[in-house]
Write a protein that holds these residues in place. Structure first.
Motif, PDB file in Angstrom:
ATOM      1  N   TYR A   1       0.885  -1.166   0.000  1.00  0.00           N
ATOM      2  CA  TYR A   1       0.000   0.000   0.000  1.00  0.00           C
ATOM      3  C   TYR A   1       0.921   1.214   0.000  1.00  0.00           C
ATOM      4  O   TYR A   1       1.540   1.522   1.009  1.00  0.00           O
TER       5      TYR A   1
ATOM      6  N   VAL B   1       1.434   5.059  -0.470  1.00  0.00           N
ATOM      7  CA  VAL B   1       1.040   6.453  -0.575  1.00  0.00           C
ATOM      8  C   VAL B   1       2.230   7.288  -0.127  1.00  0.00           C
ATOM      9  O   VAL B   1       2.763   7.068   0.953  1.00  0.00           O
ATOM     10  N   LYS B   2       2.664   8.192  -0.993  1.00  0.00           N
ATOM     11  CA  LYS B   2       3.780   9.075  -0.641  1.00  0.00           C
ATOM     12  C   LYS B   2       3.286  10.488  -0.734  1.00  0.00           C
ATOM     13  O   LYS B   2       3.090  10.999  -1.830  1.00  0.00           O
ATOM     14  N   GLY B   3       3.074  11.098   0.411  1.00  0.00           N
ATOM     15  CA  GLY B   3       2.470  12.425   0.397  1.00  0.00           C
ATOM     16  C   GLY B   3       1.105  12.293  -0.241  1.00  0.00           C
ATOM     17  O   GLY B   3       0.287  11.498   0.199  1.00  0.00           O
ATOM     18  N   MET B   4       0.870  13.051  -1.296  1.00  0.00           N
ATOM     19  CA  MET B   4      -0.391  12.884  -2.001  1.00  0.00           C
ATOM     20  C   MET B   4      -0.185  12.092  -3.288  1.00  0.00           C
ATOM     21  O   MET B   4      -1.087  12.006  -4.116  1.00  0.00           O
ATOM     22  N   ASP B   5       0.993  11.568  -3.488  1.00  0.00           N
ATOM     23  CA  ASP B   5       1.239  10.751  -4.669  1.00  0.00           C
ATOM     24  C   ASP B   5       1.113   9.266  -4.333  1.00  0.00           C
ATOM     25  O   ASP B   5       1.160   8.872  -3.175  1.00  0.00           O
TER      26      ASP B   5
ATOM     27  N   ARG C   1       1.128   3.153  11.250  1.00  0.00           N
ATOM     28  CA  ARG C   1       1.507   4.565  11.247  1.00  0.00           C
ATOM     29  C   ARG C   1       1.618   5.135  12.659  1.00  0.00           C
ATOM     30  O   ARG C   1       2.474   5.974  12.926  1.00  0.00           O
TER      31      ARG C   1
ATOM     32  N   GLY D   1       8.320  11.789   3.962  1.00  0.00           N
ATOM     33  CA  GLY D   1       7.220  11.113   3.283  1.00  0.00           C
ATOM     34  C   GLY D   1       6.019  11.978   2.969  1.00  0.00           C
ATOM     35  O   GLY D   1       5.122  11.557   2.241  1.00  0.00           O
ATOM     36  N   ASP D   2       5.958  13.173   3.500  1.00  0.00           N
ATOM     37  CA  ASP D   2       4.814  14.046   3.216  1.00  0.00           C
ATOM     38  C   ASP D   2       5.217  15.502   3.413  1.00  0.00           C
ATOM     39  O   ASP D   2       4.626  16.228   4.212  1.00  0.00           O
ATOM     40  N   LEU D   3       6.241  15.909   2.698  1.00  0.00           N
ATOM     41  CA  LEU D   3       6.764  17.266   2.867  1.00  0.00           C
ATOM     42  C   LEU D   3       5.847  18.283   2.204  1.00  0.00           C
ATOM     43  O   LEU D   3       5.870  18.466   0.997  1.00  0.00           O
TER      44      LEU D   3
ATOM     45  N   LEU E   1       3.882   8.936   7.153  1.00  0.00           N
ATOM     46  CA  LEU E   1       4.185   8.288   5.874  1.00  0.00           C
ATOM     47  C   LEU E   1       5.694   8.170   5.646  1.00  0.00           C
ATOM     48  O   LEU E   1       6.145   7.856   4.553  1.00  0.00           O
TER      49      LEU E   1
ATOM     50  N   VAL F   1      12.120  11.228  -4.172  1.00  0.00           N
ATOM     51  CA  VAL F   1      10.656  11.327  -4.071  1.00  0.00           C
ATOM     52  C   VAL F   1      10.275  12.357  -3.010  1.00  0.00           C
ATOM     53  O   VAL F   1       9.387  13.179  -3.212  1.00  0.00           O
TER      54      VAL F   1
ATOM     55  N   LEU G   1       8.062  15.640  -3.754  1.00  0.00           N
ATOM     56  CA  LEU G   1       6.799  15.969  -3.085  1.00  0.00           C
ATOM     57  C   LEU G   1       6.812  17.402  -2.561  1.00  0.00           C
ATOM     58  O   LEU G   1       5.801  18.103  -2.605  1.00  0.00           O
TER      59      LEU G   1
ATOM     60  N   ARG H   1       6.151  19.520  -5.466  1.00  0.00           N
ATOM     61  CA  ARG H   1       4.742  19.397  -5.817  1.00  0.00           C
ATOM     62  C   ARG H   1       3.878  20.269  -4.911  1.00  0.00           C
ATOM     63  O   ARG H   1       2.998  20.997  -5.370  1.00  0.00           O
TER      64      ARG H   1
ATOM     65  N   TYR I   1       5.233  13.681 -15.581  1.00  0.00           N
ATOM     66  CA  TYR I   1       5.537  14.939 -14.916  1.00  0.00           C
ATOM     67  C   TYR I   1       6.178  16.000 -15.777  1.00  0.00           C
ATOM     68  O   TYR I   1       6.223  17.142 -15.418  1.00  0.00           O
TER      69      TYR I   1
END
Lengths: 334, 221
Positions: free
Chosen positions: A198, A200-204, B51, B126-128, B148, B160, B164, B167, B213
């Motif tokens: 599963y 999910v990386k951030g919103m990607d 998590r 993982g969620d910057l 994450l 990655v 992010l 992004r 991208y």
């Protein structure tokens, strides 16, 4: 007098022609699907199909719409993103038609078109859009002149992941029953959840590891195909739903639109509906005839662009294979 | 969980709900990962438990790497709940577009440095996003939301992570995305050096080419 736009869609395996009025009434939406015997889409084979199908599909569209070619005000075509040979075939047809009829041409972004047809058909105004198909997996919302991308796949598209698995499992698709629907049907008979990657990386999101894992399990032959379809769907759909919910929480929009070919999946619909409810947002799904790649969505987006003075001169009508959604100005959205 | 007075919901995120509460006389944040109805319960439980266990561990490691994170007071695995220090400050998301150009540059340089420290110590956030960074009154930037994240020094994961970040800047701070990202990279290279930074940047290029991208800048020109 009523004004009309004809739209040509040819980004991947479907060649489609739609005719819509400037007021947003869809008069015709004819789809000619190319079904490969084996393997995925072969771009040149698909392009050959498009070239052969073009004449008949255009004729059928005019018959269905009950208008004559001379009645057209503008011609729109999908300029990208997509497969080169397929896009070029559609663009060639569009250019020929436009110069023969001496009407302007509008190059349309395929992803924008999926969002716009969803908005037209469901009457949502400013949604978070989850656009899921064989070629794209994008969570987006409008802000300051463009559809901004909040999340997308880092590798393959969700629909592609399902298709490849179906092919590996030796399943067959046919007209009206694409791979996604075949997998959905089998999944509905699944009972046992097999835990799969599963990611999910951030919103990607990433689907390639998931695909590899489920194909490996398939080859080991220890699980029922129904259970694997079920587990694949549950895992992949949970990923896109989580990301959509994140975008919803982040932007605090009040509408959620599900669009693209995979939008036809009932299980995915129920998951997205659940998060919309959770955040007091209205949920809408694009009607089936506009879920798959179709000419009507190109025609309608062509109308929106044309009304805002956007035309594409022939010398700038080259196709854009990787034309990103968030590079397109959409002055018609407020 | 000890004495807990009137938790107030302050943010209903996608992943967790955040409550502001008093706990043993302290102002705390209670982060609760609520079950998701859309997911099958077995899958849901697995994700939430993982998590909840994982996040405090990474926050602790981040602190050791010199990156401010809230202090963890309590982890309740059964309830998928973490009680942590309340950081009094503002989300960088709310500030970045408002401040002056030089302040914006300073913020982004600092953020880049902090990301550099994380990566140098083998931590991937993982969620910057700028919502996950809080600037306090002393000018310290706290990183939150490590759910994450992962422990790795692989180039791919670093690429990655920074992708992010870019992004998030492009979707939320599109007016300043480029100058901000350049400053982030400048700060990052202060910690990791030009050589590693170049490798990570090349990797980001590869990652972006892999998906959909890359815009056709040549055609647009």
């Amino acid at each position: 007098m009523e004004k009309y736009c004809l739209g040509i869609e040819s980004t991947a395996d479907d060649f489609s022609v739609g005719i819509v009025t400037f007021k947003g009434k869809v008069l015709a939406n004819i789809i000619s699907a190319y079904m490969s015997e084996e393997g995925g889409i072969h771009p040149r084979e698909a392009a050959r199909h498009h070239a052969i199908a073009a004449n008949k599909t255009i004729r059928e569209a005019f018959e269905k719409a009950q208008i004559k070619p001379q009645d057209l005000t503008v011609i729109a075509f999908s300029q990208g993103p997509g497969l080169g040979p397929c896009l070029r075939t559609g663009a060639t047809v569009a250019r020929a038609l436009a110069s023969y009829l001496d009407v302007p041409l509008v190059g349309v972004n395929h992803c924008v078109a999926h969002i716009e047809i969803g908005k037209l058909a469901t009457k949502v105004k400013d949604p978070i859009t989850l656009y899921v198909s064989g070629g794209n997996t994008i969570v987006s919302a409008f802000d300051s002149g463009r559809y901004r991308i909040f999340g997308e796949t880092l590798d393959i598209a969700l629909g592609n992941c399902l298709d490849v698995f179906a092919r590996e499992a030796g399943l067959r698709q046919r007209e009206g029953m694409p791979f996604g629907a075949v997998v959905e049907k089998l999944a509905s008979k699944g009972k046992k959840l097999v835990l799969l990657p599963y990611t999910v990386k951030g919103m990607d999101m990433s689907f390639s590891g998931l695909l590899t894992a489920v194909v490996n399990l398939l080859k080991r032959g220890e699980y029922r195909l129904e259970d694997l379809c079920y587990s694949l769907q549950e895992t992949a759909f949970s990923m896109v739903t989580e990301v959509t919910e994140r975008a919803l929480a982040h932007t605090e929009k009040k509408e959620v639109l599900l669009t693209g070919g995979v939008a036809a999946n009932r299980r995915l619909q129920s998951m997205i509906e659940a998060i919309a409810e959770e955040h007091d947002a209205k949920f809408q799904v694009v009607p089936k005839q506009f879920a798959l790649d179709n000419g009507a969505m190109i025609a309608w987006t062509g109308v929106l662009a044309y009304k805002h003075g956007i035309v594409t001169p022939i010398e700038k009508s080259f196709v854009k294979l990787r034309w990103r959604l968030d590079r397109v100005e959409v002055p018609w959205v407020k | 969980m000890g004495e807990m007075k009137t938790p107030v919901l302050i943010k209903k995120g996608a992943e967790a709900s955040l409550y502001l509460a008093k706990w043993h006389g302290r102002k705390v944040i209670m982060k609760k990962r609520l079950p998701k109805k859309y997911r099958l319960s077995r899958l849901d439980e697995q994700i939430r438990t993982y998590r909840t266990a994982h996040e405090p561990r990474l926050m602790h490691e981040a602190k050791k790497a010199g990156v401010p994170t809230p202090i963890i007071f309590l982890v309740d695995m059964k309830k998928a709940t973490i009680i942590m220090e309340f950081v009094d400050g503002k989300q960088v998301k709310q500030l970045l577009d408002e401040v002056s150009e030089s302040q914006r540059r300073q913020l982004c340089l600092k953020i880049g440095e902090l990301i550099g420290r994380l990566h140098k110590h083998g931590i991937i956030h993982g969620d910057l996003t700028t919502s996950n960074m809080i600037l306090d009154s002393d000018g310290k930037i706290f990183f939150v939301d490590f759910g994450l994240g992962e422990k790795t020094s692989e180039l791919e994961a670093r690429g990655v992570d920074l992708h992010l970040m870019r992004r998030a800047l492009e979707s939320t701070h599109f007016r300043f995305a480029e100058e901000c990202f350049n400053a982030v990279i400048e700060g990052y290279s202060k910690v990791l050096g030009d050589n590693v930074t170049k490798k990570v940047l090349d990797k980001i290029g590869e990652i972006e080419r892999r998906g959909r991208y890359i815009a056709e800048r040549k055609e647009e020109a």
